[in-house]
Design an enzyme around this catalytic site. Structure first.
Site, PDB file in Angstrom:
ATOM      1  N   CYS A   1       0.848  -1.186   0.000  1.00  0.00           N
ATOM      2  CA  CYS A   1       0.000   0.000   0.000  1.00  0.00           C
ATOM      3  C   CYS A   1       0.890   1.244   0.000  1.00  0.00           C
ATOM      4  O   CYS A   1       1.894   1.305   0.702  1.00  0.00           O
ATOM      5  CB  CYS A   1      -0.945   0.105   1.181  1.00  0.00           C
TER       6      CYS A   1
ATOM      7  N   ARG B   1       4.002  -0.335  -4.821  1.00  0.00           N
ATOM      8  CA  ARG B   1       3.708  -0.870  -3.485  1.00  0.00           C
ATOM      9  C   ARG B   1       2.367  -1.612  -3.444  1.00  0.00           C
ATOM     10  O   ARG B   1       2.066  -2.296  -2.477  1.00  0.00           O
ATOM     11  CB  ARG B   1       3.687   0.255  -2.460  1.00  0.00           C
TER      12      ARG B   1
ATOM     13  N   TRP C   1      -2.859  -2.688  -1.714  1.00  0.00           N
ATOM     14  CA  TRP C   1      -2.550  -4.103  -1.883  1.00  0.00           C
ATOM     15  C   TRP C   1      -3.405  -4.804  -0.828  1.00  0.00           C
ATOM     16  O   TRP C   1      -3.158  -4.664   0.372  1.00  0.00           O
ATOM     17  CB  TRP C   1      -1.064  -4.355  -1.643  1.00  0.00           C
TER      18      TRP C   1
ATOM     19  N   ASN D   1      -1.770   1.809   5.755  1.00  0.00           N
ATOM     20  CA  ASN D   1      -0.927   0.722   5.252  1.00  0.00           C
ATOM     21  C   ASN D   1      -0.561  -0.127   6.458  1.00  0.00           C
ATOM     22  O   ASN D   1      -0.006   0.385   7.420  1.00  0.00           O
ATOM     23  CB  ASN D   1       0.334   1.322   4.612  1.00  0.00           C
ATOM     24  N   GLY D   2      -0.908  -1.411   6.432  1.00  0.00           N
ATOM     25  CA  GLY D   2      -0.601  -2.286   7.562  1.00  0.00           C
ATOM     26  C   GLY D   2      -1.803  -3.147   7.899  1.00  0.00           C
ATOM     27  O   GLY D   2      -2.725  -3.283   7.096  1.00  0.00           O
TER      28      GLY D   2
ATOM     29  N   GLU E   1      16.885 -18.424  -7.564  1.00  0.00           N
ATOM     30  CA  GLU E   1      16.547 -17.057  -7.966  1.00  0.00           C
ATOM     31  C   GLU E   1      15.976 -17.034  -9.396  1.00  0.00           C
ATOM     32  O   GLU E   1      15.010 -16.310  -9.675  1.00  0.00           O
ATOM     33  CB  GLU E   1      17.792 -16.166  -7.834  1.00  0.00           C
TER      34      GLU E   1
ATOM     35  N   LYS F   1      12.291 -15.618 -10.294  1.00  0.00           N
ATOM     36  CA  LYS F   1      12.071 -14.540 -11.279  1.00  0.00           C
ATOM     37  C   LYS F   1      11.017 -14.964 -12.282  1.00  0.00           C
ATOM     38  O   LYS F   1      10.129 -14.202 -12.636  1.00  0.00           O
ATOM     39  CB  LYS F   1      13.353 -14.199 -12.056  1.00  0.00           C
TER      40      LYS F   1
ATOM     41  N   GLU G   1       7.330 -15.330 -10.664  1.00  0.00           N
ATOM     42  CA  GLU G   1       6.645 -14.127 -10.181  1.00  0.00           C
ATOM     43  C   GLU G   1       6.174 -13.215 -11.313  1.00  0.00           C
ATOM     44  O   GLU G   1       5.191 -12.504 -11.148  1.00  0.00           O
ATOM     45  CB  GLU G   1       7.489 -13.366  -9.161  1.00  0.00           C
TER      46      GLU G   1
ATOM     47  N   HIS H   1      16.645 -37.302  -6.810  1.00  0.00           N
ATOM     48  CA  HIS H   1      15.902 -37.702  -5.610  1.00  0.00           C
ATOM     49  C   HIS H   1      14.442 -37.273  -5.671  1.00  0.00           C
ATOM     50  O   HIS H   1      13.815 -37.083  -4.640  1.00  0.00           O
ATOM     51  CB  HIS H   1      16.588 -37.120  -4.368  1.00  0.00           C
TER      52      HIS H   1
ATOM     53  N   LYS I   1       5.927  -4.459  -4.062  1.00  0.00           N
ATOM     54  CA  LYS I   1       7.385  -4.379  -3.928  1.00  0.00           C
ATOM     55  C   LYS I   1       7.845  -4.502  -2.480  1.00  0.00           C
ATOM     56  O   LYS I   1       8.820  -5.158  -2.188  1.00  0.00           O
ATOM     57  CB  LYS I   1       7.840  -3.046  -4.524  1.00  0.00           C
TER      58      LYS I   1
HETATM   59  C1  F6R Z   1      11.437 -11.042  -5.698  1.00  0.00           C
HETATM   60  C2  F6R Z   1      11.380 -10.015  -4.678  1.00  0.00           C
HETATM   61  C3  F6R Z   1      11.034 -10.414  -3.292  1.00  0.00           C
HETATM   62  C4  F6R Z   1      11.893  -9.625  -2.287  1.00  0.00           C
HETATM   63  C5  F6R Z   1      11.417  -9.906  -0.856  1.00  0.00           C
HETATM   64  C6  F6R Z   1      12.292  -9.215   0.166  1.00  0.00           C
HETATM   65  O1  F6R Z   1      11.816 -10.526  -6.930  1.00  0.00           O
HETATM   66  O2  F6R Z   1      11.597  -8.865  -4.937  1.00  0.00           O
HETATM   67  O3  F6R Z   1      11.160 -11.776  -3.101  1.00  0.00           O
HETATM   68  O4  F6R Z   1      13.227  -9.994  -2.450  1.00  0.00           O
HETATM   69  O5  F6R Z   1      10.095  -9.477  -0.724  1.00  0.00           O
HETATM   70  O6  F6R Z   1      12.254  -7.834   0.000  1.00  0.00           O
HETATM   71  P1  F6R Z   1      13.370  -6.894   0.596  1.00  0.00           P
HETATM   72  O7  F6R Z   1      14.653  -7.242  -0.050  1.00  0.00           O
HETATM   73  O8  F6R Z   1      12.906  -5.515   0.267  1.00  0.00           O
HETATM   74  O9  F6R Z   1      13.403  -7.145   2.077  1.00  0.00           O
END
Ligand code: F6R
Length: 611
Positions: free
Chosen positions: A2, A27, A75, A101-102, A484, A488, A491, A507, A606
């Site tokens: 948010c 956000r 969000w 937000n929260g 990773e 990527k 998501e 396994h 984000k």
């Molecule tokens: C994936 C991504 C998330 C963040 C995670 C932690 O692309 O961006 O998995 O890595 O939410 O966020 P931070 O690094 O901001 O604590």
């Protein structure tokens, strides 16, 4: 999650609110709204399901002129994304407006008591409970700031809020606990937002609120108190961020811009931090703490998502070069499982945003137990950066695309710098230190070389747009890269993907392999190359579609796989920085070819400031 913005001053607030919301849209983007007091001194709001552009369209034509207003991009936590659940929420008379937000954890208890008092609820949100609680208190106390304060004392949970009332048209009340809130200081006007991105077009002077703090913001004053009514003197800080750093700069998506920025972001992460002759790094943010860190009996790395993957790379590096046992923990698990910590332990918190709620909660628990805390954080001035004992900024620049890219490579490079600093005090020789520095310095150019493969990777991506599943496999330092790469892809393209250590394939996951299963192998020419080749053969024998990320001089692999992407080599500890780049580009192109908005993938936001 948010985004919150607010304005009070001499100008019409609507353009600032919309502009600020656009900067915060990463956000949350399921619904949006603005609240304001119009020229007839009446509070009102406009809310829509959808994005800020939909809100802008709904506002257009209304010719609003308002000197105070608040805006929100949501969000969803409580209640589906729709117009009713969108913020601002208001009291029955629509005189009191609030954005949040929260999560208010005890909202249902408060709601029951408000229902008994005759309050009615239109939405399914916890926020509407809070606005009515403030309304009830205001009707008793007759002072907006105090009413918010009393109400917050009854609330359990997290909040960044902004509140306004039509009978108090010269007051904006804001408060913070667990969700970020920053106040921008202007001339004859002041601003509020959940992060500085929304403010920098208007001011570079800001005040960061800490947890349990609240502020009365008027157009020419900011008064800060704790929610237990103690006065606080806050420092005004200068933000060094430019608008161009948070613009797309000609790219279709922030994600692509941020992938392409990596040579520069890596240079920035390294700048001024290498003592070449001594073969050691210099990290100013750890001054005064490095002896204690180097003497740690154990290092624990805590993070979420992509940052957790960087932490896994850190584990390999620190154990290899520093000979200190390392554990890597999901922050969300660490905080709830009664972790055993002592003052001999060092806990490293890795976070792009510096606001991830689980990481922050783990940090608070760690401090309570006396271990030393280090923050490896990108967002300057963020909560984790402020609350850790010491730390190192990533200097990757703002990351706006929801999928983390340049923050990951900067996290790994900063972990390498930290490894070098600790390792040279323990087991790493000056010669090895010099060699690591030489390789670190060569990385930005090697990344430039890899980025030139963008067109080749785009063509490969065309063949996988219809895939339903993907496997990513790698060994040693490349196992976290496999994780990773899979994250990527899933998501932003919504293709199911899993990362595994290559040897684990036998396994279980091998049962999934048939002619429809694409498998991405991380196969640089290193000490486990032959073992990875055996794994490739195993997949080939079962008809899997093979993509390999391999070293530029490796010709053998071409006969084995369907597609090979050749990249420069480096030290094993630094390979993740190079290997991840083709995987970022592959995910990006697959998602774009599927017609998806890679900067705003569904259900994601984000900065994850809820549990
Ligand atoms: C994936 C991504 C998330 C963040 C995670 C932690 O692309 O961006 O998995 O890595 O939410 O966020 P931070 O690094 O901001 O604590």
């Amino acid at each position: 999650m948010c985004g919150i913005v607010g304005y009070i001053g001499a100008q019409n607030c609507i353009p600032m609110l919309i502009n600020g919301l656009k900067r915060l849209e990463y956000r949350g983007y399921d619904s949006a709204g603005v609240g304001f007091i119009n020229s007839n001194n009446e509070a009102n709001n406009i809310k829509v399901k959808g994005k800020v552009a939909d809100l802008e369209a709904a506002i257009n034509g209304n010719e609003l002129e308002c000197r105070i207003g608040i805006g929100h991009t949501r969000w969803a936590t409580h209640g589906i994304p729709n117009q009713i659940n969108a913020h601002p929420h208001s009291n029955k008379e629509n005189t009191l407006l609030l954005i949040h937000n929260g999560i208010i954890e005890n909202y249902s208890v408060i709601k029951q008591s408000l229902l008994k008092d005759g309050y009615e609820f239109k939405s399914e949100t916890d926020t509407e409970v809070l606005v009515n609680l403030i309304d009830k208190t205001l009707k008793k106390k007759g002072d907006l700031f105090q009413a918010v304060r009393f109400a917050l004392n009854e609330v359990e949970g997290t909040y960044g809020i902004a509140v306004m009332h039509q009978d108090y048209p010269d007051q904006l009340v804001v408060a913070k606990n667990g969700s970020p809130l920053v106040i921008g200081i202007g001339e004859n006007e002041n601003f509020v937002a959940s992060d500085v991105n929304a403010l920098i077009a208007y001011t570079s002077k800001v005040i960061y609120l800490e947890d349990h703090e609240m502020a009365l913001v008027t157009k020419d004053r900011v008064k800060v108190k704790t929610i237990s009514d103690e006065k606080i003197k806050k420092e005004i800080q200068e933000v060094k961020l430019t608008l161009s750093e948070i613009s797309k700069g000609g790219y279709d998506y922030f994600m692509l811009k941020e992938i392409m920025e990596q040579p520069e972001s890596l240079r920035n992460s390294l700048r001024g931090r290498l003592l070449e002759k001594e073969g050691i790094s210099k990290l100013g943010g750890l001054t005064g703490y490095i002896d204690r860190i180097a003497l740690s009996k154990r290092i624990i790395i805590t993070a979420c998502g992509t940052s957790w993957h960087a932490g896994l790379v850190g584990e390999y590096m620190i154990e290899q070069y520093c000979n200190i046992p390392v554990e890597v923990e999901y922050a969300s698990e660490f905080r709830y499982r009664n972790p055993i910590l002592s003052p001999d332990d060092t806990v490293i918190f890795i976070s792009q945003s510096g606001e991830t709620l689980d990481s922050l909660a783990a940090l608070k628990e760690t401090k309570r137990r006396g271990a030393l805390t280090i923050g490896l954080v990108n967002a300057v001035g963020s909560s984790i950066a402020r609350e850790t004992d010491c730390g190192v900024y990533l200097h990757a620049g703002p990351e706006i695309g929801v999928a983390s890219t340049k923050a990951f490579t900067s996290q790994v490079i900063v972990l390498a710098l930290l490894t070098l600093l600790i390792g040279r005090r323990r087991i790493t020789s000056p010669q090895d230190g010099v060699q690591i520095i030489k390789e670190l310095k060569s990385l930005p150019e090697k990344v430039e070389e890899i980025l030139k493969l963008n067109n080749q990777i785009e063509k490969i991506a065309e063949n996988f747009v219809d895939a339903d599943n993907f496997l990513y496999l790698g060994r040693g330092y490349n196992f976290p890269v496999a994780l990773e790469g899979a994250l990527k892809l899933k998501e932003i393209s919504y293709i199911h993907a899993e990362g595994y250590p290559a040897a684990e394939m036998k396994h279980g996951p091998i049962a999934l392999i048939d002619e429809n299963m694409p498998v991405v192998f991380l196969a640089p020419s290193d000490s486990v190359y032959d073992k990875v080749i055996s794994n490739i053969e195993e997949v080939k024998a079962r008809g899997g579609r093979l993509i390999a990320i391999a070293s530029e001089n490796d010709h053998k692999i071409d006969g084995l796989v369907d597609y090979s992407i050749k990249i420069p080599n480096t030290l094993r500890m630094l390979m993740p920085i190079l290997n991840v780049i083709p995987l970022q580009l592959l995910s990006y192109h697959i998602a774009v070819k599927k017609g998806l908005n890679v900067d705003q993938p569904r259900n994601l936001a984000k900065s994850v400031t809820v549990e």
